[in-house]
Design a protein around this motif. Structure first.
Motif, PDB file in Angstrom:
ATOM      1  N   ILE A 183       0.837  -1.200   0.000  1.00 36.87           N
ATOM      2  CA  ILE A 183       0.000   0.000   0.000  1.00 36.87           C
ATOM      3  C   ILE A 183       0.873   1.252   0.000  1.00 36.87           C
ATOM      4  O   ILE A 183       0.589   2.231  -0.708  1.00 36.87           O
ATOM      5  CB  ILE A 183      -0.943  -0.026   1.218  1.00 36.87           C
ATOM      6  CG1 ILE A 183      -2.033  -1.080   1.029  1.00 36.87           C
ATOM      7  CG2 ILE A 183      -1.585   1.337   1.441  1.00 36.87           C
ATOM      8  CD1 ILE A 183      -3.044  -1.126   2.145  1.00 36.87           C
ATOM      9  N   HIS A 199      -6.022   8.028   2.566  1.00 30.35           N
ATOM     10  CA  HIS A 199      -5.587   6.801   3.236  1.00 30.35           C
ATOM     11  C   HIS A 199      -6.201   6.717   4.624  1.00 30.35           C
ATOM     12  O   HIS A 199      -6.182   7.694   5.390  1.00 30.35           O
ATOM     13  CB  HIS A 199      -4.063   6.771   3.350  1.00 30.35           C
ATOM     14  CG  HIS A 199      -3.535   5.553   4.046  1.00 30.35           C
ATOM     15  ND1 HIS A 199      -3.807   4.265   3.630  1.00 30.35           N
ATOM     16  CD2 HIS A 199      -2.745   5.420   5.148  1.00 30.35           C
ATOM     17  CE1 HIS A 199      -3.219   3.414   4.425  1.00 30.35           C
ATOM     18  NE2 HIS A 199      -2.571   4.077   5.360  1.00 30.35           N
ATOM     19  N   LEU A 300      -6.543   7.782  -5.458  1.00 27.37           N
ATOM     20  CA  LEU A 300      -6.158   6.533  -4.808  1.00 27.37           C
ATOM     21  C   LEU A 300      -6.719   6.543  -3.397  1.00 27.37           C
ATOM     22  O   LEU A 300      -6.361   7.393  -2.580  1.00 27.37           O
ATOM     23  CB  LEU A 300      -4.639   6.378  -4.772  1.00 27.37           C
ATOM     24  CG  LEU A 300      -4.109   5.150  -4.014  1.00 27.37           C
ATOM     25  CD1 LEU A 300      -4.569   3.860  -4.675  1.00 27.37           C
ATOM     26  CD2 LEU A 300      -2.584   5.175  -3.911  1.00 27.37           C
ATOM     27  N   THR A 302      -7.121   4.160  -0.120  1.00 24.28           N
ATOM     28  CA  THR A 302      -6.572   2.941   0.466  1.00 24.28           C
ATOM     29  C   THR A 302      -7.033   2.790   1.911  1.00 24.28           C
ATOM     30  O   THR A 302      -7.333   3.772   2.589  1.00 24.28           O
ATOM     31  CB  THR A 302      -5.034   2.960   0.427  1.00 24.28           C
ATOM     32  OG1 THR A 302      -4.549   4.123   1.121  1.00 24.28           O
ATOM     33  CG2 THR A 302      -4.534   2.984  -1.000  1.00 24.28           C
ATOM     34  N   ASP A 304      -6.223  -0.036   5.389  1.00 28.08           N
ATOM     35  CA  ASP A 304      -5.523  -1.188   5.965  1.00 28.08           C
ATOM     36  C   ASP A 304      -6.386  -1.765   7.087  1.00 28.08           C
ATOM     37  O   ASP A 304      -6.852  -1.036   7.964  1.00 28.08           O
ATOM     38  CB  ASP A 304      -4.157  -0.771   6.511  1.00 28.08           C
ATOM     39  CG  ASP A 304      -3.197  -1.944   6.583  1.00 28.08           C
ATOM     40  OD1 ASP A 304      -3.661  -3.094   6.472  1.00 28.08           O
ATOM     41  OD2 ASP A 304      -1.986  -1.720   6.743  1.00 28.08           O
ATOM     42  N   ILE A 351      -7.851   0.385  -2.975  1.00 30.96           N
ATOM     43  CA  ILE A 351      -7.038  -0.741  -2.511  1.00 30.96           C
ATOM     44  C   ILE A 351      -7.283  -0.951  -1.026  1.00 30.96           C
ATOM     45  O   ILE A 351      -7.189  -0.009  -0.236  1.00 30.96           O
ATOM     46  CB  ILE A 351      -5.540  -0.495  -2.770  1.00 30.96           C
ATOM     47  CG1 ILE A 351      -5.284  -0.263  -4.260  1.00 30.96           C
ATOM     48  CG2 ILE A 351      -4.710  -1.673  -2.290  1.00 30.96           C
ATOM     49  CD1 ILE A 351      -3.831   0.036  -4.589  1.00 30.96           C
TER      50      ILE A 351
END
Length: 462
Positions: A183, A199, A300, A302, A304, A351
């Motif tokens: 990532i 993010h 983008l 992302t 986690d 992602i």
């Protein structure tokens, strides 16, 4: 003359005193009320040597006793989560190439180490892309290894920008295989290529009940909830990390009901307009709406810790019913983009990465990912367990259009390049030959990067 009673008392026989000697019980000695009282008592004192002695004091009577200062609120948490990205004691590595926008797309970059530019390091730190479990503090400057999976992922990011189609990807794999690092590599490529990067460092922070939340008016079946404090911090990070890109694009819609921006205001002005946390979510929604209009830069997005946003959260609605994580609007914004419900007409990528360090058994997510992997490999599709009652259709709808990329161990050639960099930094004292590389590669679980770091570098870590 004495009376008769007085004379009678003088001749009264005395009561014999028992000759039993009771032991002396010292202060602080343990005793029992049972029948074994005499056995638990200390031995009798026969002379002065058996008397208890005073404890010798080892401190000065007139010394000034200074009270220990207690840590300030949040100081222990900040120390535990500190990120150190450089170490002046490490040797500088000569001839190290610097990362560029096209570096990770080329096949010639496989198995090479690249340093992250200082400007990108500051942006990644703002976006909280670095992890405390990573060994950044052992080297002179941040770096990473370009793996075969890295080139494949970056090639898909380039194609998404060219074809104006969003990449929806889920990174999975064993523990310490480098999913968070992948990532970070995708974020580095996007920042160097002029993308807007958003993010979420930990999905757990959105669902564990430690973040303030509030219901959104006029939302029913089910009720939606915003997290104003978290959204306000996220909005500030987006502005700081993407300011040069956001200043290049003007607003296309009228947001006068939300803010007092003048005509010709930019996306950076919109992100900076929220001064209070209560306006954070409407501002993020407005910024996301502007970014999904034609003529905008690629985005983008992302996250986690995927399993934490696909379960029942620790929040409750006003009726004290459990709130599903997908009913949190920030999570809903990510899930809609991952499922394809929200389109990205300018290209981009969504992602998400699973976590094996901090996760729980999630039957729905594991089933969907295994089915997607089997379909990509043209294998037999796994079927649901007929005795499992915890399957969630909302999780299936969120992940059914995703591409699954599995990260496992690196090859021996990539492991050798990584260990040569460790040796050039002064962290590996062994002779780096084929035998040493094969030994560390095998001890690391056939090239698992995290396990190789434990084998070779954990003795150097403070």
């Amino acid at each position: 003359m004495a009376s008769a009673n007085a004379l009678r008392s003088l001749v009264r026989p005395s009561i014999p005193v028992s000759r039993r000697i009771y032991p002396i019980v010292l202060a602080g000695a343990s005793f029992s009320t049972g029948s074994t009282l005499s056995a638990a008592a200390p031995p009798p004192i026969k002379n002065r040597r058996d008397l208890p002695k005073k404890t010798k004091k080892t401190y000065k009577k007139n010394a000034n006793i200074v009270a220990v200062k207690k840590p300030n609120p949040g100081e222990r948490r900040a120390f535990r989560k500190r990120i150190q990205l450089s170490n002046n004691s490490a040797l500088p590595v000569q001839g190290l190439d610097e990362l560029s926008a096209e570096t990770m797309v080329e096949d010639a970059s496989k198995g090479k180490i690249f340093a992250i530019p200082d400007q990108v390091v500051d942006q990644l730190r703002t976006l909280e892309a670095f992890k405390t479990t990573q060994t950044w503090n052992l080297f002179r400057r941040p770096h990473f290894l370009v793996r075969q999976e890295t080139v494949e992922l970056m090639s898909r990011l380039r194609d998404s920008k060219t074809n104006k189609e969003a990449l929806k990807c889920v990174l999975t794999g064993s523990r310490l295989s480098g999913k968070s690092m992948a990532i970070l590599q995708a974020m580095s490529h996007a920042l160097l290529d002029g993308w807007v990067v958003i993010h979420i460092p930990e999905g757990q922070d959105l669902t564990n009940g430690n973040t303030e939340y509030s219901p959104i008016a006029d939302t029913t079946d089910p009720m939606q909830f915003a997290q104003p404090v978290y959204c306000f911090k996220l909005l500030q990070n987006i502005y700081k990390a993407n300011k040069p890109v956001l200043e290049q694009f003007q607003l296309q819609k009228d947001w006068s009901k939300l803010t007092n921006l003048k005509r010709g205001a930019t996306l950076a002005d919109l992100a900076l307009s929220a001064k209070e946390s209560e306006y954070a979510w409407p501002t993020i929604h407005a910024l996301w709406t502007e970014l999904t209009l034609p003529g905008r830069p690629p985005v983008l997005f992302t996250l986690d810790g995927l399993a934490h946003i696909n379960k029942i959260s620790d929040y409750r609605d006003p009726s004290f019913n459990e709130v599903h994580a997908h009913d949190l609007v920030l999570v809903r914004m990510f899930v809609d983009a991952l499922s394809g419900k929200t389109e990205l007409p300018n290209g981009g990528a969504i992602i998400a990465a699973t976590s094996e360090n901090n996760s729980q058994h999630h039957p729905s997510q594991e089933l969907v990912l295994s089915q997607l992997e089997a379909g990509q490999a043209s294998k037999e599709i796994p079927k649901p367990n007929p005795y499992e009652r915890k399957y969630d259709e909302r999780v299936y709808d969120a992940l059914k259009n995703s591409f699954v990329m599995r990260l496992e161990g690196v090859s021996k050639e990539e492991a050798r390049a990584l260990m040569e960099y460790w040796g050039a930094s002064g962290l590996v004292r062994d002779v780096l030959n084929a035998r040493t590389v094969s030994q560390k590669w095998a001890l690391g679980g056939h090239g698992n990067v995290g396990e190789m770091e434990r084998v070779a570098l954990m003795t150097m870590r403070m």
